[in-house]
Motif scaffolding. Structure first.
Motif, PDB file in Angstrom:
ATOM      1  N   GLU A   1       0.825  -1.205   0.000  1.00  0.00           N
ATOM      2  CA  GLU A   1       0.000   0.000   0.000  1.00  0.00           C
ATOM      3  C   GLU A   1       0.854   1.248   0.000  1.00  0.00           C
ATOM      4  OE1 GLU A   1      -2.613  -0.019   3.443  1.00  0.00           O
ATOM      5  OE2 GLU A   1      -1.086   0.885   4.688  1.00  0.00           O
ATOM      6  N   ARG A   2       0.262   2.316  -0.510  1.00  0.00           N
ATOM      7  CA  ARG A   2       0.908   3.625  -0.485  1.00  0.00           C
ATOM      8  C   ARG A   2      -0.011   4.583   0.250  1.00  0.00           C
ATOM      9  NH1 ARG A   2       3.194   4.598  -6.481  1.00  0.00           N
ATOM     10  NH2 ARG A   2       3.776   6.590  -5.557  1.00  0.00           N
ATOM     11  N   LYS A   3       0.609   5.540   0.969  1.00  0.00           N
ATOM     12  CA  LYS A   3      -0.126   6.502   1.790  1.00  0.00           C
ATOM     13  C   LYS A   3       0.148   7.911   1.299  1.00  0.00           C
ATOM     14  CE  LYS A   3      -0.008   4.266   6.302  1.00  0.00           C
ATOM     15  NZ  LYS A   3      -0.959   4.482   7.356  1.00  0.00           N
ATOM     16  N   PHE A   4      -0.884   8.746   1.388  1.00  0.00           N
ATOM     17  CA  PHE A   4      -0.793  10.134   0.953  1.00  0.00           C
ATOM     18  C   PHE A   4      -1.547  11.032   1.927  1.00  0.00           C
ATOM     19  CE2 PHE A   4      -0.517   7.417  -2.708  1.00  0.00           C
ATOM     20  CZ  PHE A   4       0.451   8.000  -3.510  1.00  0.00           C
ATOM     21  N   LEU A   5      -1.077  12.256   2.067  1.00  0.00           N
ATOM     22  CA  LEU A   5      -1.881  13.270   2.740  1.00  0.00           C
ATOM     23  C   LEU A   5      -2.991  13.674   1.775  1.00  0.00           C
ATOM     24  CD1 LEU A   5       0.911  15.454   4.398  1.00  0.00           C
ATOM     25  CD2 LEU A   5      -0.443  13.605   5.409  1.00  0.00           C
TER      26      LEU A   5
ATOM     27  N   LYS B   1       5.754   8.162  11.149  1.00  0.00           N
ATOM     28  CA  LYS B   1       4.932   9.021  12.019  1.00  0.00           C
ATOM     29  C   LYS B   1       3.466   9.027  11.577  1.00  0.00           C
ATOM     30  CE  LYS B   1       5.459  13.777  10.287  1.00  0.00           C
ATOM     31  NZ  LYS B   1       5.989  15.087  10.637  1.00  0.00           N
ATOM     32  N   TYR B   2       3.192   8.600  10.331  1.00  0.00           N
ATOM     33  CA  TYR B   2       1.814   8.535   9.834  1.00  0.00           C
ATOM     34  C   TYR B   2       1.186   7.160  10.030  1.00  0.00           C
ATOM     35  CZ  TYR B   2       2.561  13.118   7.830  1.00  0.00           C
ATOM     36  OH  TYR B   2       2.823  14.449   7.669  1.00  0.00           O
ATOM     37  N   TYR B   3       1.926   6.191  10.577  1.00  0.00           N
ATOM     38  CA  TYR B   3       1.333   4.896  10.886  1.00  0.00           C
ATOM     39  C   TYR B   3       0.360   5.090  12.055  1.00  0.00           C
ATOM     40  CZ  TYR B   3       5.177   2.600   8.278  1.00  0.00           C
ATOM     41  OH  TYR B   3       6.070   2.176   7.328  1.00  0.00           O
ATOM     42  N   ASN B   4      -0.748   4.397  12.020  1.00  0.00           N
ATOM     43  CA  ASN B   4      -1.732   4.526  13.096  1.00  0.00           C
ATOM     44  C   ASN B   4      -1.139   4.179  14.456  1.00  0.00           C
ATOM     45  OD1 ASN B   4      -4.621   5.156  12.038  1.00  0.00           O
ATOM     46  ND2 ASN B   4      -3.731   3.792  10.519  1.00  0.00           N
ATOM     47  N   ALA B   5      -0.267   3.176  14.511  1.00  0.00           N
ATOM     48  CA  ALA B   5       0.363   2.812  15.784  1.00  0.00           C
ATOM     49  C   ALA B   5       1.177   3.986  16.325  1.00  0.00           C
ATOM     50  CB  ALA B   5       1.238   1.577  15.619  1.00  0.00           C
TER      51      ALA B   5
END
Length: 157
Positions: free
Chosen positions: A6-10, A142-146
């Motif tokens: 997966e890829r994450k974006f603001l 820092k953007y991981y939910n954990a």
């Protein structure tokens, strides 16, 4: 047992809400948020889940993931055993081309944060980028939910 790619974006704005075909209220906590493995308890509307995730690869796109549905009452009980700061968010699903983006609008200590994720079949798979998609943050822990449960968005400078 599977690999999650997966890829994450603001997210720049809330235009995605106009085209969302589904939304769910999520609560999730961590029984273990070690960087090498996380054990998450999640309630999505009226369903409970336990998920174990391994460490990400060097690009941050791929990691081992195992998930099992559990009784929602058991999930509620397990949330009481979780580390502090339960994550609260609404997840919106948006179809773009052949892919589905999951956009999380956070509340509580993470209010104001919007993150979009897209699951892919391979790390170099191409996809259509909607206009509301912002900076990529794949692999930024820092953007991981954990991480957000330990160091919430509201505490960032």
């Amino acid at each position: 047992m599977s690999l999650e790619i997966e890829r994450k974006f603001l997210v720049k704005n809330d235009d995605f809400k106009k085209v969302a075909f589904q939304q769910k209220i999520l609560q999730q906590g961590y029984l273990n948020s070690d960087k090498h493995r996380t054990v998450r308890i999640r309630i999505a509307d009226n369903q409970g889940f336990i998920t174990i995730k391994g460490v990400s690869n060097t690009s941050g796109t791929t990691r081992f993931e195992w998930e099992k549905e559990i009784d929602v009452q058991e999930a509620k009980q397990l949330l009481t055993l979780c580390e502090p700061n339960i994550i609260e968010k609404t997840r919106f699903l948006v179809k773009k081309g052949i892919h589905i983006f999951e956009i999380d609008e956070f509340f509580g200590a993470n209010k104001g944060l919007l993150i979009a994720e897209i699951e892919l079949n391979s790390e170099n798979e191409t996809f259509e980028k909607p206009s509301w998609l912002g900076e990529e943050v794949t692999g930024n822990s820092k953007y991981y939910n954990a991480s957000l449960s330990k160091l919430p968005f509201s505490s960032w400078k």
